[in-house]
Motif scaffolding. Structure first.
Motif, short mmCIF file in Angstrom:
data_model
loop_
_atom_site.label_atom_id
_atom_site.label_comp_id
_atom_site.label_asym_id
_atom_site.label_seq_id
_atom_site.Cartn_x
_atom_site.Cartn_y
_atom_site.Cartn_z
N LEU A 211 7.94 -7.09 7.53
CA LEU A 211 7.06 -5.99 7.11
C LEU A 211 7.71 -4.62 7.33
O LEU A 211 7.31 -3.64 6.70
N ASP A 212 8.70 -4.55 8.24
CA ASP A 212 9.38 -3.27 8.48
C ASP A 212 10.76 -3.24 7.82
O ASP A 212 11.59 -2.40 8.13
N ASP A 213 10.98 -4.19 6.90
CA ASP A 213 12.24 -4.21 6.15
C ASP A 213 11.94 -3.90 4.68
O ASP A 213 11.44 -4.77 3.96
N PRO A 214 12.23 -2.69 4.23
CA PRO A 214 11.85 -2.30 2.86
C PRO A 214 12.44 -3.21 1.78
O PRO A 214 11.84 -3.36 0.73
N ARG A 215 13.59 -3.85 2.07
CA ARG A 215 14.18 -4.74 1.04
C ARG A 215 13.30 -5.95 0.78
O ARG A 215 13.31 -6.52 -0.30
N GLY B 101 7.80 -1.67 0.95
CA GLY B 101 7.14 -0.45 1.39
C GLY B 101 6.47 -0.69 2.73
O GLY B 101 6.57 -1.79 3.29
N GLY B 102 5.77 0.32 3.22
CA GLY B 102 5.11 0.20 4.52
C GLY B 102 3.62 -0.05 4.36
O GLY B 102 3.17 -0.68 3.40
N ILE B 103 2.86 0.51 5.30
CA ILE B 103 1.41 0.22 5.33
C ILE B 103 0.69 0.79 4.11
O ILE B 103 -0.34 0.26 3.68
N ILE B 104 1.23 1.85 3.50
CA ILE B 104 0.55 2.40 2.30
C ILE B 104 0.50 1.32 1.23
O ILE B 104 -0.54 1.11 0.59
N SER C 182 10.27 1.34 12.37
CA SER C 182 11.36 2.31 12.28
C SER C 182 11.76 2.59 10.84
O SER C 182 12.23 3.67 10.52
N ARG C 183 11.61 1.57 9.95
CA ARG C 183 12.10 1.78 8.58
C ARG C 183 10.99 2.00 7.57
O ARG C 183 11.23 2.40 6.43
#
Ligand code: NAP
Length: 326
Positions: free
Chosen positions: A161-165, A169-172, A204-205
């Motif tokens: 969940l914290d790896d954009p690949r 995306g994140g929580i949005i 972090s990402r």
């Protein structure tokens, strides 16, 4: 109603809710096959469930024993998976967020629409009893003045969940789409413009906190959406102010009240339901009876479009306008 043989791609935290409800609660569906990357655990799971196993999602989609596909995987897989489902002309039940980007979501709508396959978008909060009670009561309160939604959780244990690949995306994107869909469903208005701020507390990402202000098309109501994945509490607040009174409920905590003056009256609520079970039942009705999908692919794409606008608004520290819905 006949029985529909489904193949499930993704048997993780949320996918296991699907296997449970298919077996326990939805006799119209039979689990024909499942797919995940971990072949050892996947074979074990499939043996226990009495279904076939594929370690390649394309093989599951092509499997002649699979009549319809359910996707419960990270959204960066969705565009390729949707193209394969469209080529195989099999119905699809797909988890949120529909796609990692608005462009990918648009392409999925095009490809799946051209194939003419039935698709149900699993914006599961649409089946939540508190959400439904508030939506039912809202029209009786006259013009809407303000709507405030939040969804808050503990930090996630899922590293992807914290790896954009992988997450896209994140929580949005991941949680925001639930609230963006509810804004549209509760108000009946499209979102025209957004402002947004984000924060990273335990990530972090990708962002794990956001607050967005949404301007609606054809309504002066003031709308704000907040999401957090960095608190020890859980909530899903729906706070409505309308000319004829207020509604305050929480879809995670399971309460809803009408407010007039300082008087608070509970809204009648039906028993809480497992929303995955309801999505599966709706999928069975869509495919076997030809009922319309209660949540469409276009709804999924619109939520992703709003999420992308919020991400851009946060990055640019300015308002971002959305293209009008067609
Ligand atoms: N509607 C809701 O309220 C709700 C709630 C939770 C999650 N979700 C959505 O459900 C999806 C999955 O979330 P989760 O919490 O279940 O995550 P998870 O526990 O990490 O599960 C993801 C699953 O996808 C599988 N997978 C990943 N890449 C794959 C690939 N290339 N081919 C085949 N399988 C692959 C994983 O297999 P391995 O484990 O074998 O690698 C795993 O079984 C996400 O899109 C999330 O947004 C929705």
């Amino acid at each position: 109603m006949g029985r529909l043989a489904v193949g499930l791609i993704g048997a993780g935290k949320h996918g296991r809710r699907y296997t449970h409800h298919i077996r326990a609660d939805v006799p119209e569906l039979a689990l024909a096959a499942l797919c995940r990357r971990d072949a050892v655990r996947g074979r074990e799971q499939a043996r226990a469930l009495g279904c076939r196993f594929h370690d390649d999602w394309a093989a599951l989609i092509a499997d002649p024993a699979v009549e319809a596909v359910i996707a419960v995987v990270p959204p960066t897989l969705h565009p390729a998976l949707a193209a394969a489902v469209a080529a195989a002309r099999k119905p699809l039940l797909i988890e949120k967020p529909l796609a990692p980007t608005a462009a990918a979501a648009r392409e999925m709508v095009r490809v799946l629409g051209a194939a003419g396959v039935p698709v149900l978008m699993a914006h599961t909060l649409r089946w939540n009893t508190v959400v439904r009670a508030i939506r039912e009561r809202l029209p009786s309160l006259g013009p809407l003045r303000a709507l405030y939604l939040n969804q808050r959780f503990e930090p996630s244990s899922l590293a992807w969940l914290d790896d954009p690949r992988t997450a896209g995306g994140g929580i949005i994107l991941h949680t925001g789409v639930h609230s963006f869909d509810l804004v549209r469903w509760l108000t009946g208005h499209e979102v025209a413009r957004v402002w947004c701020r984000v924060a990273c507390a335990d990530t972090s990402r990708t962002e794990d906190n956001f607050v967005a202000v949404l301007e609606l098309e054809g309504s002066d109501a003031l709308v704000a959406v907040n999401g957090s994945r960095s608190t020890a509490g859980r909530s899903g607040l729906i706070d409505v102010a309308a000319a004829g009174g207020q509604l305050v409920g929480d879809h995670a905590l399971g309460f809803a009240y009408g407010v007039l003056g300082l008087e608070r009256t509970p809204l009648p609520l039906t028993e809480p339901v497992p929303t995955v079970r309801e999505a599966l039942r709706a999928f069975a009705r869509l495919v076997l009876n030809g009922d319309p999908p209660p949540v469409t692919l276009e709804d999924g794409a619109r939520a992703v479009l709003i999420a992308e606008a919020c991400r851009r608004a946060a990055a640019s520290h300015s308002a971002v306008s959305l293209e009008p819905a067609t």
